[in-house]
Design an enzyme around this catalytic site. Structure first.
Site, mmCIF file in Angstrom:
data_model
loop_
_atom_site.group_PDB
_atom_site.id
_atom_site.type_symbol
_atom_site.label_atom_id
_atom_site.label_comp_id
_atom_site.label_asym_id
_atom_site.label_seq_id
_atom_site.Cartn_x
_atom_site.Cartn_y
_atom_site.Cartn_z
ATOM 1 N N GLU A 120 28.798 32.865 -48.290
ATOM 2 C CA GLU A 120 28.765 33.399 -49.657
ATOM 3 C C GLU A 120 27.975 34.693 -49.649
ATOM 4 O OE1 GLU A 120 27.121 30.406 -52.318
ATOM 5 O OE2 GLU A 120 28.091 28.873 -51.087
ATOM 6 N N LYS A 131 25.013 37.009 -51.023
ATOM 7 C CA LYS A 131 23.694 36.741 -51.597
ATOM 8 C C LYS A 131 23.504 37.705 -52.759
ATOM 9 C CE LYS A 131 18.953 35.803 -50.146
ATOM 10 N NZ LYS A 131 18.193 36.630 -51.078
ATOM 11 N N ASP A 138 21.866 39.574 -55.797
ATOM 12 C CA ASP A 138 20.501 40.058 -55.962
ATOM 13 C C ASP A 138 20.145 40.121 -57.445
ATOM 14 O OD1 ASP A 138 18.120 40.825 -54.998
ATOM 15 O OD2 ASP A 138 18.688 42.887 -54.541
ATOM 16 N N TYR A 157 26.312 28.938 -57.546
ATOM 17 C CA TYR A 157 26.598 28.582 -56.150
ATOM 18 C C TYR A 157 26.151 27.196 -55.721
ATOM 19 C CZ TYR A 157 21.838 30.385 -56.008
ATOM 20 O OH TYR A 157 20.531 30.616 -56.277
ATOM 21 N N LYS A 217 20.207 38.883 -43.898
ATOM 22 C CA LYS A 217 19.939 40.098 -44.670
ATOM 23 C C LYS A 217 20.662 41.278 -44.050
ATOM 24 C CE LYS A 217 16.663 38.638 -47.572
ATOM 25 N NZ LYS A 217 15.734 38.973 -48.569
ATOM 26 N N CYS A 241 -1.539 68.580 -66.442
ATOM 27 C CA CYS A 241 -0.119 68.905 -66.319
ATOM 28 C C CYS A 241 0.087 69.967 -65.231
ATOM 29 C CB CYS A 241 0.421 69.422 -67.649
ATOM 30 S SG CYS A 241 2.142 69.937 -67.552
ATOM 31 N N CYS A 252 1.336 73.309 -67.183
ATOM 32 C CA CYS A 252 0.580 74.039 -68.204
ATOM 33 C C CYS A 252 -0.902 73.681 -68.186
ATOM 34 C CB CYS A 252 1.167 73.784 -69.587
ATOM 35 S SG CYS A 252 0.809 72.133 -70.201
ATOM 36 N N CYS A 275 2.336 64.851 -70.945
ATOM 37 C CA CYS A 275 1.669 66.107 -71.240
ATOM 38 C C CYS A 275 1.781 66.325 -72.749
ATOM 39 C CB CYS A 275 2.335 67.269 -70.502
ATOM 40 S SG CYS A 275 1.788 68.867 -71.143
ATOM 41 N N CYS A 289 4.254 73.871 -73.187
ATOM 42 C CA CYS A 289 4.542 73.443 -71.816
ATOM 43 C C CYS A 289 5.988 73.814 -71.456
ATOM 44 C CB CYS A 289 4.314 71.936 -71.727
ATOM 45 S SG CYS A 289 4.487 71.284 -70.076
HETATM 46 P P1 AMP Z 1 14.712 34.517 -51.127
HETATM 47 O O1 AMP Z 1 14.269 34.722 -52.542
HETATM 48 O O2 AMP Z 1 14.844 35.764 -50.329
HETATM 49 O O3 AMP Z 1 13.968 33.402 -50.442
HETATM 50 O O4 AMP Z 1 16.221 34.012 -51.230
HETATM 51 C C1 AMP Z 1 16.512 32.814 -51.851
HETATM 52 C C2 AMP Z 1 17.215 33.092 -53.131
HETATM 53 O O5 AMP Z 1 18.458 33.724 -52.923
HETATM 54 C C3 AMP Z 1 17.581 31.848 -53.845
HETATM 55 O O6 AMP Z 1 16.511 31.338 -54.586
HETATM 56 C C4 AMP Z 1 18.689 32.310 -54.756
HETATM 57 O O7 AMP Z 1 18.130 32.710 -55.996
HETATM 58 C C5 AMP Z 1 19.207 33.562 -54.103
HETATM 59 N N1 AMP Z 1 20.648 33.508 -53.817
HETATM 60 C C6 AMP Z 1 21.502 34.519 -54.103
HETATM 61 N N2 AMP Z 1 22.748 34.216 -53.750
HETATM 62 C C7 AMP Z 1 22.730 32.968 -53.244
HETATM 63 C C8 AMP Z 1 23.740 32.099 -52.732
HETATM 64 N N3 AMP Z 1 25.037 32.477 -52.654
HETATM 65 N N4 AMP Z 1 23.347 30.877 -52.312
HETATM 66 C C9 AMP Z 1 22.048 30.497 -52.381
HETATM 67 N N5 AMP Z 1 21.060 31.279 -52.855
HETATM 68 C C10 AMP Z 1 21.380 32.511 -53.286
HETATM 69 ZN ZN ZN Z 2 2.440 70.496 -69.694
#
Ligand code: AMP
Ligand code: ZN
Length: 668
Positions: A113, A115, A117, A224, A311, A405, A408, A423, A429
């Site tokens: 899957e 990951k 963010d 997920y 990662k 600043c 100015c 500022c 300015c």
């Molecule tokens: P970390 O915060 O780096 O330890 O990563 C873990 C976090 O990745 C989990 O708590 C999830 O919130 C997040 N995450 C994002 N995508 C996924 C996924 N497909 N499966 C599991 N965790 C995920």
């Molecule tokens: Zn200024």
């Protein structure tokens, strides 16, 4: 009769839930936005006429409104674990070998899957309805953010299909890049500092007190992981499919693969193609598919043994910090910018990176001469993510934010609760002066043909303009000696200025560059007051009476008009012929029956939409107020209006009108 109303309500809810699902979960709408809005309005009207059929899970309830002062702590039924990280093929092969040692020589299938963010979330459903949404917190307990999460359109409030009675489902709340950039454009437009990145903005959104504010943010929820007793499947891949069937958004990129080589292929593919995704990912999560294998493998103190994050090598580079410069924006906001030894990053040469503000600078503890890590996220400007401490030379000292600043030399100020330094030298300015004129002529403001940002700077540097009113005194003969200004381009510029007398009041008001008065607010104010002189006389209290005008905007407007120099500028612009009032045909003037009257509308209506009511009030020369006060002349009350408002209106003896009575009042 009443049965058929009930049936209509139910069938509208069902239809709208489906359209909502098609739009936000499947990204495949089957009806137009217009049709959707029509049906939603119809449902709103029916629900308000028949309050006995109120349902918190109705599609009409997505706009939020609940305010949470303190988020309650909730203990997770099952701990929310973290994930182990891997960075190479070797790491992943070692992980597989570790699992084989525990499981014996079994064949392992994996689910790959992306990951996502964002901010982790745990959703609890009872009987097919969303019951609770809790943040990850420390993994054992988190914050109850249910009211906010209910506004996220891709989170189903009611499930479909064959779901278990009770279960938790986990996922990530993300802010897609397009939506994030839109939010930032709106901030930049009003002269505010943009958000640093989608992830922090997503998690910050979950903790906003006003759920109506959350509802306006284009958040998304990707799921997920399902937890529950007696789940009707035995593998992760089936679980994902089941979640989809119940109405959750589970990205289709997830893939079932038969061996580690296929995992590598998946990683290689997405390492390149992740930039085409609508949201940010920082890696891949590989999971053992079989639940019985997962169970045997169990958990370490921190994370499941059956899952591993990989990662992506972030597009990161190392470079040396040579100096810091401080940029001054048009509102006087100071942004520290790192000047780096040029370095190649994701195909472009990077020389500068934003440090955002003083807090960010000290948090990173970057120092001159440090070797720093630079990354490119979804944002345009690269950012510094850390310092390579092993390369720090002794004798370096922490950076101190400037006191004065850079342009100015005025002493900087920092208002309480704000991250940015300012500022205060509004009038003297240079970047503020040039910035204001550039804003004035910009496309959404006066949109002056033949005049661009660079020319404004040139005019200022040559002493020809010091403010936007000076533009209207320019002569062709003054422009000719300037670099790149031939007869033709000079004439075009002057022509463009003359044309701008046709720009309507609301855009002129926006062009003035009053802090916090963006395009939308300018429109609101222009239509409400119709005339700059009336606007200039208003107090803060009056201004916050206007629909959607808050105290921050009100203070800024008042202080703008208090300044003598601004009043002089406006006088000069008036003499130049600019529009400082709305001509009556622009507002579809109908009568002055409501002249001088402030009318507050509240609740849900059947004859008119709220927008129509507002337009009617204005067409009859009245004003729409935002809240009930002693200055309110009438309250037009619909269904479902808040009891506290009603009580206040009664206490102040404000006449309360039904929409029917209001319609009578404006007739003939
Ligand atoms: P970390 O915060 O780096 O330890 O990563 C873990 C976090 O990745 C989990 O708590 C999830 O919130 C997040 N995450 C994002 N995508 C996924 C996924 N497909 N499966 C599991 N965790 C995920
Ligand atoms: Zn200024």
């Amino acid at each position: 009769m009443s049965k058929s109303v009930y049936e209509e309500i139910m069938s509208l809810r069902e239809a709208l839930t489906t359209y909502n699902y098609e739009y936000y979960v499947l990204d495949a709408p089957t009806i137009s936005d217009f049709e959707f809005d029509q049906k939603l309005k119809r449902l709103e009207a029916l629900e308000s006429q028949n309050p006995e059929y109120f349902d918190p899970d109705s599609p009409t309830q997505r706009v939020g409104g609940a305010v949470t002062k303190n988020f309650e702590t909730v203990v997770h039924s099952h701990r929310m674990y973290s994930l182990d990280n891997s960075y190479s093929r070797e790491d992943l092969l070692e992980w597989e070998a570790r699992m084989q040692r525990i499981l014996g020589d079994v064949k392992l299938e994996y689910v790959c899957e992306l990951k996502y963010d964002g901010a982790s979330i745990s959703l609890t459903y009872h009987d097919g309805k969303l019951f609770k949404a809790v943040t990850r917190g420390d993994g054992f307990q988190g914050d109850d953010v249910t009211a906010n999460v209910r506004t996220i359109r891709s989170v189903p409030l009611v499930l479909k299909g064959n779901y278990p009675n009770t279960f938790d489902i986990r996922g990530e709340i993300v802010l897609p890049i397009l939506g994030f950039n839109k939010m930032n454009e709106a901030l930049i437009e009003i002269g505010e500092a943009p958000y640093a990145n989608p992830r922090n903005t997503a998690s910050g959104s979950l903790k906003l007190q006003d759920s109506a504010e959350v509802a306006k943010r284009p958040l998304d929820c990707l799921l997920y992981f399902i937890i529950g007793a007696d789940l009707p499947f035995n593998t992760q891949f089936e679980a994902l499919q089941a979640a989809r069937n119940w109405g959750f958004k589970v990205p289709r990129e997830a893939k079932l693969v038969q061996d580690m080589q296929a995992v590598f292929d998946y990683i290689d593919y997405w390492d390149v193609h992740r930039h085409d995704l609508p949201y940010e990912t920082d890696g891949v999560v590989v999971k053992v598919n079989s639940f019985s294998h997962q169970q045997e493998l169990g958990y370490t103190a921190k994370s499941p043994r059956w899952a591993m994050a990989y990662k992506f090598k972030s597009e990161q580079a190392e470079s040396v910090l040579e100096s810091i410069s401080y940029q001054v924006g048009r509102t006087g906001a100071i942004t520290p910018v790192a000047n780096l030894q040029p370095v190649l990053l994701a195909g472009t040469t990077v020389k500068r990176a934003s440090l955002h503000n003083a807090d960010q600078m000290s948090k990173l503890d970057v120092r001159l001469g440090d070797t720093v890590f630079v990354e490119k996220g979804g944002e345009i400007i690269p950012k510094i993510t850390g310092v390579n401490m092993s390369k720090r030379t002794s004798g370096s000292t922490p950076l101190v934010f400037i006191d004065n600043c850079p342009e100015c030399d005025s002493e900087l100020v920092r208002n309480e609760g704000e991250a940015q330094h300012f500022c205060p030298n509004y009038l003297g300015c240079p970047p503020q002066i040039i910035g204001r004129i550039q804003h004035f002529i910009s496309r959404k403001a006066m949109d002056i043909e033949g005049l661009g940002g660079e020319t404004v700077a040139l005019l200022y540097e040559n002493g020809l303009v010091e403010n936007y009113a000076d533009l209207y005194d320019l002569q062709v003969s003054q422009l000719l000696p300037l670099e790149r200004m031939a007869q033709k381009s000079s004439e075009n510029l002057i022509n463009g200025l003359q044309q701008s007398v046709n720009v309507p009041f609301e855009r002129v008001l926006y062009a003035l560059g009053i802090r916090y008065v963006g395009e939308t607010v300018a429109k609101k104010l222009a239509r409400h007051y119709k005339n700059i002189d009336v606007l200039a006389q208003q107090t803060e209290e009056n201004l916050i009476e206007v629909d959607e005008i808050g105290i921050r905007i009100a203070q800024s407007v008042v202080s703008f008009f208090q300044k003598q120099e601004n009043r002089i500028l406006i006088e000069r612009l008036k003499n130049a012929g600019l529009q400082f009032e709305i001509l009556s045909d622009e507002t579809h003037f109908v009568s002055d029956r409501l002249a001088g009257k402030t009318i507050v509308i509240s609740g849900v209506f059947t004859m008119y939409s709220r927008e129509e009511l507002k337009n009617l009030i204005e067409a009859h020369s009245g004003r729409v107020g935002s809240s009930i006060s002693a200055k309110t002349h009438y309250l037009v009350a619909g269904e479902n209006m808040g009891p506290s408002k009603l009580e206040k209106a009664k206490k102040l003896n404000i006449p309360i009108l039904t929409e029917g009575a209001f319609a009578e009042m404006i007739k003939n």
